[in-house]
Design an enzyme around this catalytic site. Structure first.
Site, PDB file in Angstrom:
ATOM      1  N   HIS A 307       0.779  -1.057   0.331  1.00 12.98           N
ATOM      2  CA  HIS A 307      -0.396   0.327  -0.089  1.00 12.98           C
ATOM      3  C   HIS A 307       0.926   1.391  -0.054  1.00 12.98           C
ATOM      4  O   HIS A 307       1.829   1.199   0.597  1.00 12.98           O
ATOM      5  CB  HIS A 307      -0.646  -0.114   1.507  1.00 12.98           C
ATOM      6  CG  HIS A 307      -2.078   1.287   1.254  1.00 12.98           C
ATOM      7  ND1 HIS A 307      -2.058   2.054   1.351  1.00 12.98           N
ATOM      8  CD2 HIS A 307      -3.461   1.024   0.705  1.00 12.98           C
ATOM      9  CE1 HIS A 307      -2.933   2.907   1.549  1.00 12.98           C
ATOM     10  NE2 HIS A 307      -4.109   2.065   1.120  1.00 12.98           N
ATOM     11  N   ASP A 364      -7.848  -5.340  -0.494  1.00 12.37           N
ATOM     12  CA  ASP A 364      -8.430  -6.657  -1.268  1.00 12.37           C
ATOM     13  C   ASP A 364      -8.089  -7.558  -1.086  1.00 12.37           C
ATOM     14  O   ASP A 364      -8.955  -7.936  -1.839  1.00 12.37           O
ATOM     15  CB  ASP A 364      -8.194  -4.830  -3.283  1.00 12.37           C
ATOM     16  CG  ASP A 364      -8.478  -4.049  -2.822  1.00 12.37           C
ATOM     17  OD1 ASP A 364      -7.456  -2.991  -3.172  1.00 12.37           O
ATOM     18  OD2 ASP A 364      -9.511  -4.387  -3.317  1.00 12.37           O
TER      19      ASP A 364
END
Ligand code: SDX
Length: 428
Positions: A307, A364
């Site tokens: 991320h 996700d």
């Protein structure tokens, strides 16, 4: 006490730039006079170190893995709130009283209808069309049927356009699902709340009595809450950039949908399940795929890992991972993909490559497991992300317009050809 300015020494001169204070997190150097004073610009590929705006909507602490919506920690919101209340919170900055909540729900239901001509639009798409492409087109087409909600300038008109888009968007998302499944589309049921109505528009079968499963509705509500906003991510920055040209709200959100579609962003939830299915087909050899992800000569990446901001666990992934266990147990579903995901997480988090780069599971990584358990097809996962992210996109667009942020127009460092004269074809 930290300094309140920075000094840049350049060309034998010292230039001072003020620091913009934050309530929490990153403080920013105001470089708005940098080019005029020094002739220099900054270069920051992917804007990894660059603030694009001043916002008071959502805050992420990437090092400690914390996420706040208008100051409220995501763990408390996910446990105690509901998606409609989160929409109100993000749009208005505070939790609603019961009267405010009732008025907000009523305001959205006023628009719980989409022009029949829009149904003809969805008919022209092939069933094989990716739902994100259909959704982006339909969202932009909404402008044609609601011209007054286009370039809104007052807060009241923005709130009106927001209620309209929030109501109609859930229909468009449900319709893209029905299109993919080859089912007739419908207008929903005003007696239900927002998430129940979305669920019924998706899953109602014309020839059967419809049963609202509270476990499924609860799971959908929690997933939508967890996706609702996330600072200046790629799709939100797109909505802000397009909106900064005073493009209407619907068209700005349509651009955000296209940005979210990318597999490095919201499209990762679909890519994760496709990756887990590929590993399962390949005998479940998790270690092989972790090695592939580490190999610079192999463009395979561990989807759902890493991320830009979180250098610790994504707090949403932690909540979703637990919810996946609860929902699969409650629905009595065994999913091999969940076992592979757990193994992948364990192997990667013990591997120096991932540990040294602070790569952890993101939102996700586990969400697709739940969507699949709810009977949602893989290509619809990113549409679910878009429905969740809608209130974030609208709130950030509204803030950008109310703050009168200037039109976005970044500079560049040019490394192309020097000035040269045109050469006639017969001289080349
Ligand atoms: C979302 O911004 C947001 O808030 C987004 C989001 C939201 O709510 O809006 O949280 C939603 O988009 C989550 C991210 C979903 N995407 C994926 O899961 C795709 C896989 N992840 C990567 O592509 C990547 O981690 C990104 C895109 C998420 C972040 O990329 P960055 O910040 O540009 O980091 P990078 O590409 O510069 O990577 C740093 C290093 C590199 O190695 P080195 O060059 O240092 O040797 O880490 C490696 C990368 O190769 N790396 C990975 C990896 N992610 C980064 N290596 C293998 N697998 C991965 N998934």
């Amino acid at each position: 006490m930290s300094d309140n300015k920075v000094i840049l020494n350049y060309d034998g001169k010292a230039f001072e730039y003020p620091i913009i204070e934050s309530t929490i997190g990153d403080r920013g150097i105001d470089i708005s006079k940098l080019r005029d004073q020094t002739g220099l610009i900054t270069l920051d590929l992917g804007y990894k170190n660059t603030g694009a705006t001043i916002s008071d909507i959502t805050y992420l602490d990437g090092d400690n893995g914390e996420l706040y919506y208008r100051g409220y920690p995501i763990e408390q919101i996910a446990e105690k709130s509901n998606f409609t209340e989160v929409i109100y919170l993000l749009l208005n900055g505070s939790l609603p009283t019961s009267d405010q909540f009732a008025g907000f729900e009523k305001g959205i239901k006023k628009y719980n209808f989409v022009a029949d001509e829009m149904k003809r639009l969805i008919d022209v798409f092939p069933r094989s069309a990716h739902p994100m492409g259909v959704l982006s087109s339909l969202t932009s087409a909404l402008t044609a049927f609601n011209p007054k909600a286009v370039d809104v300038t007052s807060k009241e008109d923005m709130d009106h356009a927001a209620e309209m888009l929030i109501a109609k968007f859930s229909h468009l998302c449900a319709w893209t699902y029905r299109k993919k499944m080859g089912l007739s589309i419908n207008h929903g049921d005003d007696s239900l709340n927002y998430v129940e109505n979305f669920y019924k528009m998706c899953f109602r079968r014309p020839n059967q009595e419809f049963h609202l499963d509270p476990v499924v509705v609860g799971a959908l509500d929690k997933l939508l809450i967890l996706h609702a906003d996330h600072e200046q991510n790629c799709s939100t920055s797109t909505v802000r950039m397009v909106g900064s040209a005073h493009t209407g709200l619907f068209a700005s959100v349509s651009a955000g949908i296209s940005a979210l579609w990318g597999p490095l962003h919201g499209g990762a939830n679909q890519a994760v399940i496709e990756m887990l299915e590929m590993i399962e087909k390949d005998g479940g050899n998790v270690a092989k795929y972790v090695e592939k992800a580490k190999n610079k000569d192999d463009n395979f990446r561990l989807m759902g890992f890493g991320h830009r901001v979180y250098k610790n666990f994504d707090p949403r992934a932690t909540i979703i991972k637990k919810a996946a266990d609860d929902i699969l147990n409650s629905l009595g579903i065994e999913d091999k993909a969940l076992d592979i995901a757990r193994q992948l997480e364990r192997v990667a988090l013990e591997d120096e490559y991932f540990v040294s780069r602070k790569l952890y599971p993101n939102v996700d990584f586990y969400s697709g497991i739940i969507y699949r358990a709810l009977g949602i097809p893989t290509e619809m996962f990113t549409v679910m992300f878009a429905l969740g992210r809608l209130p974030g996109w609208i709130s950030q667009w509204k803030e950008m317009r109310l703050h009168n942020d200037p039109i976005g127009r970044p500079r560049q460092v040019y490394q192309g050809a020097q000035k040269r004269d045109y050469v006639e074809m017969n001289q080349r």
